[in-house]
Design a protein around this motif. Structure first.
Motif, PDB file in Angstrom:
ATOM      1  N   VAL A 164     -23.209 158.071  86.483  1.00  0.00           N
ATOM      2  CA  VAL A 164     -23.906 157.687  85.252  1.00  0.00           C
ATOM      3  C   VAL A 164     -25.239 158.399  85.081  1.00  0.00           C
ATOM      4  O   VAL A 164     -25.720 158.538  83.962  1.00  0.00           O
ATOM      5  N   ALA A 165     -25.853 158.829  86.164  1.00  0.00           N
ATOM      6  CA  ALA A 165     -27.136 159.516  86.007  1.00  0.00           C
ATOM      7  C   ALA A 165     -27.372 160.394  87.221  1.00  0.00           C
ATOM      8  O   ALA A 165     -26.975 160.053  88.339  1.00  0.00           O
ATOM      9  N   ILE A 166     -27.988 161.562  86.982  1.00  0.00           N
ATOM     10  CA  ILE A 166     -28.380 162.395  88.110  1.00  0.00           C
ATOM     11  C   ILE A 166     -29.834 162.810  87.914  1.00  0.00           C
ATOM     12  O   ILE A 166     -30.482 162.440  86.933  1.00  0.00           O
ATOM     13  N   HIS A 167     -30.338 163.577  88.861  1.00  0.00           N
ATOM     14  CA  HIS A 167     -31.747 163.955  88.871  1.00  0.00           C
ATOM     15  C   HIS A 167     -32.032 165.042  87.842  1.00  0.00           C
ATOM     16  O   HIS A 167     -32.367 166.177  88.189  1.00  0.00           O
ATOM     17  N   ASN A 168     -31.869 164.721  86.580  1.00  0.00           N
ATOM     18  CA  ASN A 168     -32.269 165.675  85.542  1.00  0.00           C
ATOM     19  C   ASN A 168     -33.047 164.940  84.456  1.00  0.00           C
ATOM     20  O   ASN A 168     -33.172 163.720  84.475  1.00  0.00           O
ATOM     21  N   GLU A 169     -33.539 165.707  83.500  1.00  0.00           N
ATOM     22  CA  GLU A 169     -34.428 165.180  82.475  1.00  0.00           C
ATOM     23  C   GLU A 169     -33.872 163.920  81.819  1.00  0.00           C
ATOM     24  O   GLU A 169     -34.561 162.936  81.639  1.00  0.00           O
ATOM     25  N   ARG A 170     -32.571 163.935  81.534  1.00  0.00           N
ATOM     26  CA  ARG A 170     -31.973 162.799  80.850  1.00  0.00           C
ATOM     27  C   ARG A 170     -31.801 161.599  81.772  1.00  0.00           C
ATOM     28  O   ARG A 170     -31.765 160.464  81.341  1.00  0.00           O
ATOM     29  N   GLY A 171     -31.653 161.910  83.084  1.00  0.00           N
ATOM     30  CA  GLY A 171     -31.275 160.840  84.008  1.00  0.00           C
ATOM     31  C   GLY A 171     -32.418 160.148  84.715  1.00  0.00           C
ATOM     32  O   GLY A 171     -32.229 159.071  85.284  1.00  0.00           O
ATOM     33  N   TYR A 172     -33.621 160.764  84.721  1.00  0.00           N
ATOM     34  CA  TYR A 172     -34.696 160.246  85.564  1.00  0.00           C
ATOM     35  C   TYR A 172     -34.919 158.757  85.407  1.00  0.00           C
ATOM     36  O   TYR A 172     -34.935 157.994  86.381  1.00  0.00           O
ATOM     37  N   ARG A 173     -35.101 158.323  84.156  1.00  0.00           N
ATOM     38  CA  ARG A 173     -35.487 156.916  83.972  1.00  0.00           C
ATOM     39  C   ARG A 173     -34.347 155.973  84.364  1.00  0.00           C
ATOM     40  O   ARG A 173     -34.569 154.965  85.043  1.00  0.00           O
ATOM     41  N   GLU A 174     -33.165 156.328  83.921  1.00  0.00           N
ATOM     42  CA  GLU A 174     -31.988 155.528  84.276  1.00  0.00           C
ATOM     43  C   GLU A 174     -31.829 155.439  85.803  1.00  0.00           C
ATOM     44  O   GLU A 174     -31.632 154.370  86.369  1.00  0.00           O
ATOM     45  N   LEU A 175     -31.940 156.593  86.435  1.00  0.00           N
ATOM     46  CA  LEU A 175     -31.760 156.681  87.883  1.00  0.00           C
ATOM     47  C   LEU A 175     -32.794 155.802  88.598  1.00  0.00           C
ATOM     48  O   LEU A 175     -32.473 155.040  89.518  1.00  0.00           O
ATOM     49  N   ARG A 176     -34.025 155.918  88.131  1.00  0.00           N
ATOM     50  CA  ARG A 176     -35.105 155.183  88.772  1.00  0.00           C
ATOM     51  C   ARG A 176     -34.891 153.674  88.628  1.00  0.00           C
ATOM     52  O   ARG A 176     -35.080 152.908  89.567  1.00  0.00           O
ATOM     53  N   GLU A 177     -34.461 153.296  87.445  1.00  0.00           N
ATOM     54  CA  GLU A 177     -34.237 151.882  87.216  1.00  0.00           C
ATOM     55  C   GLU A 177     -33.136 151.330  88.127  1.00  0.00           C
ATOM     56  O   GLU A 177     -33.243 150.255  88.701  1.00  0.00           O
ATOM     57  N   ARG A 178     -32.077 152.123  88.240  1.00  0.00           N
ATOM     58  CA  ARG A 178     -30.955 151.673  89.071  1.00  0.00           C
ATOM     59  C   ARG A 178     -31.341 151.608  90.550  1.00  0.00           C
ATOM     60  O   ARG A 178     -30.956 150.695  91.266  1.00  0.00           O
TER      61      ARG A 178
END
Lengths: 422, 509
Positions: free
Chosen positions: B415-429
């Motif tokens: 659902v998310a990886i370490h890229n611009e789009r994913g940072y916030r989602e990733l961090r939250e998870r």
């Protein structure tokens, strides 16, 4: 500024109580594991401690946790090729890891069992639990056959060769002081007075000199050494339980004994050996193997060399009788005997076996065990021994063993505490 | 160069790797000076205890505490540690540190001098200052009283064993331990525990509880009130209770007062350890950051030589290693690695912020790093720490990626990886991953059938439709052991739908 404390000398084994509680709680499982180990292990490492394995589910401590299913989220490090929107096939194990951790598939193996170590003495403790050698305690308490001479202070009477000179002189000296003290003091007084007395007072002088001579006579009459001064070293004879045991291992090595059977016998002997070792300070083992002739051999040869030939059991029994008569007097030794065989014997020999056993072996031994290994019908020897058992039920036990796994139960059966009651 | 080297050798505290009490003292003095004066760490006084490895195993087995009551499960833990250690399958920790005042730290005698210095910096100044400063520890634990309380607890439980038998106490403790994670107040601040007051109050409490219970369980209602009572159906408890052990302690109908006291002891100890479970990444990260920073400072001052640094860096590197998810050594995210990296990163953002940092962390970029880190340490726990301070750089460095495994779909989604789009989602998870209350099933006391069969109803409030695991009936047995009557458990969806019900029927009493 910190305090630095050296705690290295503090009590160790703080966990001892907890450990014992754990062992107690899983007593049953540990006993099973030990009993399992006996049938599985090689003789040479039988005596060590053991690794005990208990299924993990038996001892897990429950807690509320999530099961499989629903929607699970997890973040992992170390991405190389995935991009957002990728779909990954589930690992075959239907979802794999438990709640929140992805490691179940990797390190999950081998976590099924809880493994820990018990020491040698603990291993044996479990092995021999509620087992006791029949007659052993009885013999130890009642036997008056062997004595030990111990010093037990001093006595007024004794042989001249037991005379304790220092003690005797000391007591004589004390007696002399006690008897002569007042006279001696008086003599000194008189002497002092005579010294100072004027020549003129002859009457007084004569009086004193007369008393002086009387005192001298009395003092000279005190003997230097009197009868009741004499002190003798006292020795008492203390009956001692015999700390020594000898164990005879008798095994048939004739052609009919396969390696498997020998292997089983080996375990049986070893178990007995371990058990005796636990109960006696000193233990000797005599290995007698026989086919048509009997031979005393060393342990290595006993278990590992191969022989063929017929079977004459009486040869071994006679040899054992001879050895007992020659080297192991029943007064000094607790004699145990273990015989293993597949039951084959030369028909004509049974008569002689009976004679040898009843005459020179069974009366001497504490305990005689016989195991017949194999799943055949009872052979001639078994029937003979069955007869004997009724005559010597207190010290003669026979059992049949089919495989390694049965040894331990049989062993327990043979040495049950209840034998004592019978 | 030569002169410089000579100078270094001269200032060095030691050049040998064998420790003595004098050298440990000198290291401690220097480390304390640097920690307090240079880096403004505020600590409890230290008590450093040197112990043997078997004593370390003992300490391991009794959850690290110097005094603890006896229970078979600690014995189980002990034989397991002993087995793994003697087989070389695991090393023992170099140190154990206890949140107490004075702060007790155990050093193993096997450690080299370098390791002792590392451990002192790590435990006696890193963990110690964390215990003293972090808001969770400040408000939930009482460092002054814990050792006394444990002595009281051990003494009390031993007494109960003498009076009521080991087996009886063990059965009770088994049940309490099983429910230990449900013995904490997550939102209320409990009163600090102190042994003296505890002893004093014990007597009053016994009486009070008995009175209170009699009221609740009155079986002969006064006649006049009878009609009123029948009209309104009593709901008890008035609101769902998250602290199951507390609930049992106060309300279980048939427990003796000594049993309530033991529940209380287990509950208090669970509460004491609760902050540690919530701050693992921060606590270890903080301590690791400070041993790294302090020992480097010592090197800069010429107090230690290159050999020391090489040995120190080797073990430091081992500690902060993070294997990837596909490595055979992977066993989840290493809290030392993540915590250390984030602490270092915050310092970097303060000292050398990039354009990205200024955009993500405008309030700390360029600020005083010591003050900023101190503030972080004091006011956060793992969940909020990650949510607030994990920078895109960390996510890139760790190559984090988020998976979603939904049993209604036939594959696992990235659902998310370490890229611009994913940072916030990733961090939250990732932050959610450290939220204890979403990792453990949320189970609360819903209702007691006060006027009926006295059965207890628990609700499992489901999260992401996740069901309970296979220990559930076993757990109900423990709950029943404490409650004494039937226990119901319903797994409930957020919309109130019951997905599954469990029921444990007690024997007729």
């Amino acid at each position: 500024m910190a305090y630095i404390v050296d705690r290295r000398l503090n009590s160790k084994n703080k966990s001892l109580v907890n450990r014992q509680r754990f062992l107690k709680r899983y007593h049953k499982q540990i006993r099973e594991a030990v009993s399992d180990a006996v049938s599985r292990r090689n003789m040479t490492d039988m005596e060590q401690g053991d690794t005990i394995t208990i299924p993990k589910r038996d001892i897990s401590e429950p807690h509320f946790h999530h099961g499989d299913g629903g929607q699970r989220e997890i973040v992992h490090p170390g991405n190389r090729e995935f991009i957002e929107g990728d779909r990954i096939q589930r690992p075959p194990k239907g979802g794999g890891g438990g709640s929140g951790s992805g490691d179940a598939s990797d390190s999950g193996e081998g976590m099924d069992d809880f493994v820990f170590q018990i020491s040698q003495s603990e291993f044996l403790e479990y092995l021999f639990e509620d087992l006791a050698l029949p007659n052993m305690v009885k013999r130890q308490l009642t036997t008056t056959d062997s004595f030990e001479t111990r010093r037990a202070g001093y006595s007024e009477v004794g042989n001249p060769n037991q005379l304790n000179i220092v003690r005797s002189m000391r007591s004589a000296h004390a007696r002399r002081i006690a008897l002569g003290g007042r006279s001696r003091r008086r003599r000194l007084e008189i002497l002092a007075e005579l010294e100072q007395l004027d020549e003129s007072e002859t009457e007084r002088r004569e009086l004193l000199e007369e008393e002086l001579s009387r005192l001298n006579v009395r003092l000279n009459r005190i003997p230097f050494l009197d009868d009741f001064d004499l002190k003798y070293n006292l020795h008492v004879r203390v009956p001692t339980p015999s700390p020594k045991a000898v164990m005879f291992c008798v095994m048939d090595v004739s052609g009919s004994m396969t390696q498997d059977i020998k292997d089983t016998a080996k375990r049986f002997f070893f178990l007995l050996y371990l058990f005796l070792k636990k109960n006696y300070e000193k233990i000797e083992v005599v290995f007698i193997r026989h086919h048509t002739q009997a031979q005393e051999v060393d342990e290595e040869t006993f278990f590992y060399s191969r022989e063929t030939g017929g079977t004459v059991v009486s040869s071994a029994l006679n040899l054992m009788g001879d050895i007992i008569a020659e080297r192991y007097s029943p007064n000094a030794w607790n004699i145990y005997c273990a015989q293993a065989s597949d039951g084959d014997n030369w028909q004509e020999d049974n008569e002689r076996c009976h004679k040898a056993l009843t005459a020179s072996v069974l009366p001497m031994v504490q305990y005689y065990t016989y195991i017949e290994i194999g799943d055949r019908e009872p052979q001639g020897l078994w029937r003979l021994y069955e007869h004997l058992q009724s005559d010597f039920s207190d010290r003669f036990a026979i059992q049949r063993v089919r495989n390694n796994a049965e040894i331990y139960p049989v062993f327990r059966e043979l040495f049950r505490k209840t034998m004592e009651v019978e | 160069m030569m002169a410089h080297e000579m100078n270094r050798e001269k200032n060095c505290i030691s050049t040998s790797s064998e420790w003595t009490f004098e050298t440990i003292e000198r290291y401690d003095r220097e480390i304390a000076r640097i920690a307090h004066e240079k880096f403004r760490l505020d600590t409890y006084p230290n008590q450093i205890e040197v112990i043997r490895s078997d004593q370390m195993m003992d300490a391991y087995a009794s959850v690290g505490m110097p005094v603890f009551y006896n229970h078979w499960s600690y014995g189980k833990h002990f034989v397991n540690v002993e087995q793994n250690y003697s087989r070389g399958r695991m090393g023992l920790a170099y140190e154990i540190v206890i949140n107490s005042n004075p702060c007790i730290a155990y050093l193993m005698e096997e450690n080299t001098l370098t390791m002792q210095a590392l451990v002192i910096a790590h435990a006696c100044y890193g963990h110690n200052s964390f215990f003293k400063g972090n808001y969770l520890f400040r408000s939930w634990t009482d460092a002054d009283g814990i050792i006394d309380y444990l002595v009281f607890a051990k003494h009390f439980i031993t007494q109960c064993e003498e009076r009521h038998g080991v087996a009886e106490v063990e059965r009770l403790l088994d049940s309490c331990h099983a429910l230990m994670n449900y013995g904490v107040d997550r939102y209320k601040r409990p009163r600090p525990i102190s042994a003296a007051a505890e002893k004093q109050r014990q007597q009053e409490r016994e009486e009070y509880v008995q009175r209170h219970l009699n009221d609740l369980w009155r079986t002969l209602p006064r006649l006049k009130e009878k009609l009123d009572q029948e009209r309104e159906i009593p709901t008890f408890p008035a609101e769902p209770q998250e602290n199951l052990l507390y609930f049992f302690e106060k309300n279980a109908p048939h427990l003796d007062s000594w049993q309530r006291e033991i529940i209380r002891i287990v509950r208090k100890i669970a509460q004491y350890f609760y902050p540690q479970r919530q701050t693992q990444v921060m606590n270890e990260g903080w301590a690791t950051f400070w041993h790294y920073t302090i020992l480097n400072e010592m090197y800069d001052e010429g107090l230690v030589n290159e050999g020391f640094m090489m040995e120190f860096l080797t073990s430091h590197t081992n500690v902060v290693m993070q294997p990837g998810f596909d490595s055979p050594y992977y066993s989840g995210i290493n809290p030392y690695a993540l915590g250390f990296a984030m602490m270092q990163d915050i310092r970097r953002i303060c000292e050398h912020p990039t354009a990205e940092d200024r955009e993500w962390f405008p309030e700390i970029a360029g600020s005083d790093w010591i003050g900023t880190l101190d503030n972080v340490m004091r006011n956060y726990r793992d969940e909020s720490f990650i949510l607030q301070f994990m920078s895109p750089k960390i996510m890139r460095d760790f190559h984090f990626f988020a998976l979603e495994d939904d049993d209604r779909r036939n594959a696992i989604d990235v659902v998310a990886i370490h890229n611009e789009r994913g940072y916030r989602e990733l961090r939250e998870r990732l932050s959610q991953q450290y939220n204890l209350s979403s990792n453990e099933p949320d189970i609360q006391v819903e209702n007691v059938n006060v006027r009926g069969d006295r059965s207890l109803t628990l609700h499992h409030n489901m999260h992401n439709r996740r069901p309970l695991g296979n220990d559930t009936y076993e757990m109900l047995r423990h709950a029943h052991q404490l409650w004494g009557y039937d226990v119901h458990l319903h797994s409930v969806e957020p919309d109130g739908r019951r997905v599954r019900s469990y029921h444990l029927q007690g024997e007729a009493t």
